[in-house]
Design a protein around this motif. Sequence first.
Motif, mmCIF file in Angstrom:
data_model
loop_
_atom_site.group_PDB
_atom_site.id
_atom_site.type_symbol
_atom_site.label_atom_id
_atom_site.label_comp_id
_atom_site.label_asym_id
_atom_site.label_seq_id
_atom_site.Cartn_x
_atom_site.Cartn_y
_atom_site.Cartn_z
ATOM 1 N N VAL A 190 0.812 -1.223 0.000
ATOM 2 C CA VAL A 190 0.000 0.000 0.000
ATOM 3 C C VAL A 190 0.841 1.267 0.000
ATOM 4 N N GLY A 191 2.164 1.140 0.089
ATOM 5 C CA GLY A 191 3.029 2.312 0.090
ATOM 6 C C GLY A 191 4.452 1.895 -0.179
ATOM 7 N N GLU A 192 5.347 2.860 -0.295
ATOM 8 C CA GLU A 192 6.756 2.556 -0.512
ATOM 9 C C GLU A 192 7.290 1.800 0.693
ATOM 10 N N GLY A 193 7.486 0.491 0.542
ATOM 11 C CA GLY A 193 7.978 -0.312 1.645
ATOM 12 C C GLY A 193 6.986 -0.486 2.768
ATOM 13 N N GLN A 198 0.050 8.115 3.819
ATOM 14 C CA GLN A 198 1.048 7.460 2.983
ATOM 15 C C GLN A 198 0.407 6.783 1.769
ATOM 16 N N ALA A 199 -0.769 6.186 1.969
ATOM 17 C CA ALA A 199 -1.414 5.433 0.895
ATOM 18 C C ALA A 199 -2.226 6.353 -0.018
ATOM 19 N N HIS A 245 11.054 0.835 -9.165
ATOM 20 C CA HIS A 245 9.619 0.917 -9.396
ATOM 21 C C HIS A 245 8.895 0.046 -8.374
ATOM 22 N N VAL A 246 7.954 0.640 -7.673
ATOM 23 C CA VAL A 246 7.156 -0.072 -6.673
ATOM 24 C C VAL A 246 5.684 0.118 -7.022
ATOM 25 N N SER A 247 4.946 -0.984 -7.111
ATOM 26 C CA SER A 247 3.518 -0.920 -7.407
ATOM 27 C C SER A 247 2.716 -1.071 -6.118
ATOM 28 N N ILE A 248 1.704 -0.227 -5.946
ATOM 29 C CA ILE A 248 0.891 -0.279 -4.735
ATOM 30 C C ILE A 248 -0.593 -0.271 -5.094
ATOM 31 N N LEU A 276 8.940 -2.653 5.239
ATOM 32 C CA LEU A 276 9.776 -3.561 4.485
ATOM 33 C C LEU A 276 11.017 -2.858 3.942
ATOM 34 N N ALA A 277 12.006 -3.651 3.589
ATOM 35 C CA ALA A 277 13.189 -3.151 2.880
ATOM 36 C C ALA A 277 13.425 -4.045 1.682
#
Length: 304
Positions: free
Chosen positions: A67-70, A277-278, A137-140, A126-127
């Motif tokens: 749901v967010g970056e990390g 954040q989300a 690239h991060v998908s949420i 998370l890391a």
Amino acid sequence: MIQAPILPPFEDWEEGFQVIVAHGTSVVRPGRLDTMEEPIEAFDGRVLTVHGLDNGVAHVLGSAVMVGEGVALSASHVFQEYSKRFGPEILTERCHLAGFRDGQLQIWKVQQVFSKSSTDVVILTLALCGAQTSPIHVSICEISMRFPTVGDRLLVVGYSADNEGSFLPDGDNVITIHGKMSSSTGRVTAIYPEGRDRSILPFPCFEFVADVRGGMSGGPVFNDRGHLVGVVSTSLRDEQGNDHRCWAASLAPIMADTIQPRWPYWLFPEPIRIIDQARVHDREWFSIDDVGNWRLRLDSPEAN
């Protein structure tokens, strides 16, 4: 079966290292309640498998959703049960999440586990593991704060495991993914904004009928617009072992919670709230007062 080495989290972050976030929704398909097998990369890294490693055995714990970056969400009971079996330290020392994005396996190390007694939703920081190059690239998933109503169509997604634990001949430094990504469509049959009971489901939740199988606990539940509205909490099969009643925990109790993600460190100089954040839709259905108490509306905000 897919295998990949588990590398340490990437620590050499510099300010300006770019993290590009891709928001997305999921399509609720009409049809039967059978579980459909999905391509492992179908959700572009948004739906994750949860693995715990112990003495050369990879245990499939459940599913999670980014749901967010990390920042990911899952079901608290998944981690509570594993903690009881192997000790609480294993949750951050030997727990990893995996997802497929652009044909590549992204492995995340769990750094922090935030759970509370008032809900079955757990927040995970998370890391990303392994050497990385900018941009990442991060998908949420996008979230809706509108509580589902009876009759609403849903899509449930999770990791359907072939087996509970698999032996790792190369030790604990390789993650092995058995099974498949699965989805099931269903409809809401009952809602419990203040909890269904005092012991098993005392938190805001809703009931639906779908084919949810082992390993899908903690997986995302999407509404008919493809927005995240809950995570799979528990289920009961009928006497014939077919489609069964399921319950999803609402996200409302954790949306006002404050956390301090660590990945990457410069991206989060201050603690953040999940709702900030989300990417959140239908915020008019949800409010937070000055001391952090939340309130969920069930009637249309337009009614007033």
